[in-house]
Design a protein around this motif. Structure first.
Motif, PDB file in Angstrom:
ATOM      1  N   ALA A  51       0.846  -1.185   0.000  1.00 17.26           N
ATOM      2  CA  ALA A  51       0.000   0.000   0.000  1.00 17.26           C
ATOM      3  C   ALA A  51       0.888   1.243   0.000  1.00 17.26           C
ATOM      4  O   ALA A  51       1.570   1.529   0.984  1.00 17.26           O
ATOM      5  CB  ALA A  51      -0.921   0.004   1.212  1.00 17.26           C
ATOM      6  N   ASP A  53       1.219   5.182   0.010  1.00 18.32           N
ATOM      7  CA  ASP A  53       0.424   6.357   0.348  1.00 18.32           C
ATOM      8  C   ASP A  53       1.283   7.611   0.282  1.00 18.32           C
ATOM      9  O   ASP A  53       2.517   7.558   0.305  1.00 18.32           O
ATOM     10  CB  ASP A  53      -0.198   6.204   1.740  1.00 18.32           C
ATOM     11  CG  ASP A  53       0.847   6.184   2.843  1.00 18.32           C
ATOM     12  OD1 ASP A  53       1.249   7.273   3.314  1.00 18.32           O
ATOM     13  OD2 ASP A  53       1.278   5.079   3.242  1.00 18.32           O
ATOM     14  N   ASP A 143     -10.451   4.240   0.723  1.00 17.99           N
ATOM     15  CA  ASP A 143     -10.268   3.711   2.075  1.00 17.99           C
ATOM     16  C   ASP A 143     -10.243   2.187   2.011  1.00 17.99           C
ATOM     17  O   ASP A 143     -10.359   1.577   0.943  1.00 17.99           O
ATOM     18  CB  ASP A 143     -11.381   4.193   3.012  1.00 17.99           C
ATOM     19  CG  ASP A 143     -12.781   3.936   2.466  1.00 17.99           C
ATOM     20  OD1 ASP A 143     -12.971   2.915   1.772  1.00 17.99           O
ATOM     21  OD2 ASP A 143     -13.685   4.744   2.721  1.00 17.99           O
ATOM     22  N   GLU A 144     -10.118   1.577   3.192  1.00 16.01           N
ATOM     23  CA  GLU A 144     -10.040   0.115   3.263  1.00 16.01           C
ATOM     24  C   GLU A 144     -11.331  -0.563   2.829  1.00 16.01           C
ATOM     25  O   GLU A 144     -11.297  -1.652   2.245  1.00 16.01           O
ATOM     26  CB  GLU A 144      -9.694  -0.321   4.693  1.00 16.01           C
ATOM     27  CG  GLU A 144      -8.277   0.004   5.134  1.00 16.01           C
ATOM     28  CD  GLU A 144      -8.146   1.358   5.800  1.00 16.01           C
ATOM     29  OE1 GLU A 144      -7.142   1.613   6.474  1.00 16.01           O
ATOM     30  OE2 GLU A 144      -9.081   2.188   5.624  1.00 16.01           O
ATOM     31  N   ASP A 145     -12.480   0.061   3.104  1.00 16.56           N
ATOM     32  CA  ASP A 145     -13.756  -0.548   2.731  1.00 16.56           C
ATOM     33  C   ASP A 145     -13.879  -0.702   1.216  1.00 16.56           C
ATOM     34  O   ASP A 145     -14.499  -1.661   0.735  1.00 16.56           O
ATOM     35  CB  ASP A 145     -14.925   0.295   3.258  1.00 16.56           C
ATOM     36  CG  ASP A 145     -15.055   0.224   4.769  1.00 16.56           C
ATOM     37  OD1 ASP A 145     -14.539  -0.747   5.366  1.00 16.56           O
ATOM     38  OD2 ASP A 145     -15.669   1.134   5.360  1.00 16.56           O
ATOM     39  N   ILE A 147     -11.317  -1.184  -0.794  1.00 21.07           N
ATOM     40  CA  ILE A 147     -10.288  -2.122  -1.237  1.00 21.07           C
ATOM     41  C   ILE A 147     -10.582  -3.567  -0.845  1.00 21.07           C
ATOM     42  O   ILE A 147     -10.341  -4.504  -1.613  1.00 21.07           O
ATOM     43  CB  ILE A 147      -8.922  -1.713  -0.657  1.00 21.07           C
ATOM     44  CG1 ILE A 147      -8.429  -0.443  -1.330  1.00 21.07           C
ATOM     45  CG2 ILE A 147      -7.886  -2.820  -0.815  1.00 21.07           C
ATOM     46  CD1 ILE A 147      -8.129  -0.598  -2.791  1.00 21.07           C
ATOM     47  N   GLN A 148     -11.102  -3.780   0.345  1.00 20.23           N
ATOM     48  CA  GLN A 148     -11.190  -5.132   0.913  1.00 20.23           C
ATOM     49  C   GLN A 148     -11.847  -6.154  -0.009  1.00 20.23           C
ATOM     50  O   GLN A 148     -11.307  -7.258  -0.195  1.00 20.23           O
ATOM     51  CB  GLN A 148     -11.933  -5.073   2.249  1.00 20.23           C
ATOM     52  CG  GLN A 148     -11.748  -6.324   3.112  1.00 20.23           C
ATOM     53  CD  GLN A 148     -10.325  -6.459   3.632  1.00 20.23           C
ATOM     54  OE1 GLN A 148      -9.801  -5.547   4.249  1.00 20.23           O
ATOM     55  NE2 GLN A 148      -9.690  -7.598   3.374  1.00 20.23           N
ATOM     56  N   SER A 163      -2.965   5.284  -2.434  1.00 17.35           N
ATOM     57  CA  SER A 163      -3.988   6.095  -1.789  1.00 17.35           C
ATOM     58  C   SER A 163      -3.336   7.307  -1.136  1.00 17.35           C
ATOM     59  O   SER A 163      -2.140   7.279  -0.819  1.00 17.35           O
ATOM     60  CB  SER A 163      -4.739   5.284  -0.726  1.00 17.35           C
ATOM     61  OG  SER A 163      -5.719   6.081  -0.069  1.00 17.35           O
ATOM     62  N   LEU A 167      -3.261   3.067   4.587  1.00 20.83           N
ATOM     63  CA  LEU A 167      -4.221   1.971   4.678  1.00 20.83           C
ATOM     64  C   LEU A 167      -3.660   0.888   5.587  1.00 20.83           C
ATOM     65  O   LEU A 167      -2.950  -0.006   5.145  1.00 20.83           O
ATOM     66  CB  LEU A 167      -4.520   1.419   3.281  1.00 20.83           C
ATOM     67  CG  LEU A 167      -5.040   2.443   2.268  1.00 20.83           C
ATOM     68  CD1 LEU A 167      -5.141   1.820   0.882  1.00 20.83           C
ATOM     69  CD2 LEU A 167      -6.388   3.009   2.698  1.00 20.83           C
ATOM     70  N   GLY A 169      -5.641  -1.078   7.619  1.00 22.31           N
ATOM     71  CA  GLY A 169      -6.641  -2.065   8.007  1.00 22.31           C
ATOM     72  C   GLY A 169      -6.887  -3.145   6.981  1.00 22.31           C
ATOM     73  O   GLY A 169      -8.001  -3.682   6.899  1.00 22.31           O
ATOM     74  N   LEU A 170      -5.873  -3.503   6.206  1.00 23.56           N
ATOM     75  CA  LEU A 170      -6.035  -4.508   5.153  1.00 23.56           C
ATOM     76  C   LEU A 170      -5.433  -5.855   5.532  1.00 23.56           C
ATOM     77  O   LEU A 170      -5.222  -6.703   4.675  1.00 23.56           O
ATOM     78  CB  LEU A 170      -5.388  -4.014   3.852  1.00 23.56           C
ATOM     79  CG  LEU A 170      -6.036  -2.791   3.208  1.00 23.56           C
ATOM     80  CD1 LEU A 170      -5.230  -2.351   1.990  1.00 23.56           C
ATOM     81  CD2 LEU A 170      -7.472  -3.073   2.821  1.00 23.56           C
ATOM     82  N   VAL A 173      -0.240  -6.146   5.340  1.00 24.93           N
ATOM     83  CA  VAL A 173       0.023  -5.044   4.427  1.00 24.93           C
ATOM     84  C   VAL A 173       1.424  -4.500   4.662  1.00 24.93           C
ATOM     85  O   VAL A 173       1.896  -4.419   5.796  1.00 24.93           O
ATOM     86  CB  VAL A 173      -1.031  -3.918   4.578  1.00 24.93           C
ATOM     87  CG1 VAL A 173      -1.021  -3.359   5.983  1.00 24.93           C
ATOM     88  CG2 VAL A 173      -0.817  -2.826   3.561  1.00 24.93           C
TER      89      VAL A 173
END
Length: 208
Positions: A51, A53, A143-145, A147-148, A163, A167, A169-170, A173
């Motif tokens: 990820a 950023d 956001d993570e939602d 991507i997941q 991003s 990120l 919360g994946l 990562v």
């Protein structure tokens, strides 16, 4: 009287090997260290999601696309690229269900066989990629939602995400934060993008 043969309820998907990466730079000035980090992460087993950023203009997409082209020979079943428009002014981010439908069709799934529900599309996507070696680049994630649902589960697949947000919360990562390039490296990168002759000509005109 002989009974007619039963028709299959769905058509088998033709195996497709998409090559969706945008054109990249032959060289990426000032990002050699970051290139090494991303390439090493993708050699790990199991490989984490990488990820990238950073603020606007730091070259996240350029880095992701450049390293994806370098890694592409190791993914003979294809390379997927989706611009998720997470931070595009005046444009809504791409919904995960729409991104999954696009990728499923690129992988050879007929439009009529793409399910309506998000969870079903995600399950189909994972099933198609289960035994393939595919590189997935998800650019400009919100956001993570978002991507997941787009993460494949197959051991042969790798994912690069960019991003403006970090990120974390994946799950597994490898986060890589980009800062603004030093002036000399920024000029070198601009020269790669705009063309060295144009940059040299502009410098000469300013000096005249």
């Amino acid at each position: 009287m002989a009974r007619p043969p039963l028709r299959p309820t769905s058509r088998p998907s033709a195996r497709s090997s998409p090559r969706q990466l945008p054109a990249g730079l032959a060289a990426l000035a000032g990002r050699e260290h970051e290139l090494t980090i991303v390439e090493n992460a993708h050699r790990a087993e199991p490989a984490p999601v990488v990820a990238i950023d950073g603020m606007a203009g730091t070259g996240k997409t350029a880095l992701a696309v450049h390293v994806a082209h370098r890694l592409a020979p190791g993914f003979p079943d294809g390379q997927l690229y989706v611009d998720l428009r997470g931070h595009t002014p005046g444009t809504a981010p791409v919904e995960p269900a729409e991104a999954l439908a696009r990728m499923a069709r690129a992988l050879g799934v007929p439009r009529a066989d793409v399910p309506d529900q998000l969870d079903d599309r995600a399950a189909l996507y994972r099933s198609v990629l289960a035994r393939r070696r595919v590189l997935v680049v998800l650019d400009d994630a919100a956001d993570e939602d978002q991507i997941q649902p787009l993460l494949p589960a197959g051991p042969g697949c790798r994912v690069i995400v960019t991003s403006r947000r970090r990120l974390g919360g994946l799950g597994d990562v490898r986060a890589l934060s980009l800062d603004v390039l030093p002036p000399a490296a920024a000029v070198a990168l601009f020269a790669e993008v705009a063309g060295r002759e144009r940059v040299a000509g502009g410098t000469a005109r300013r000096a005249a």
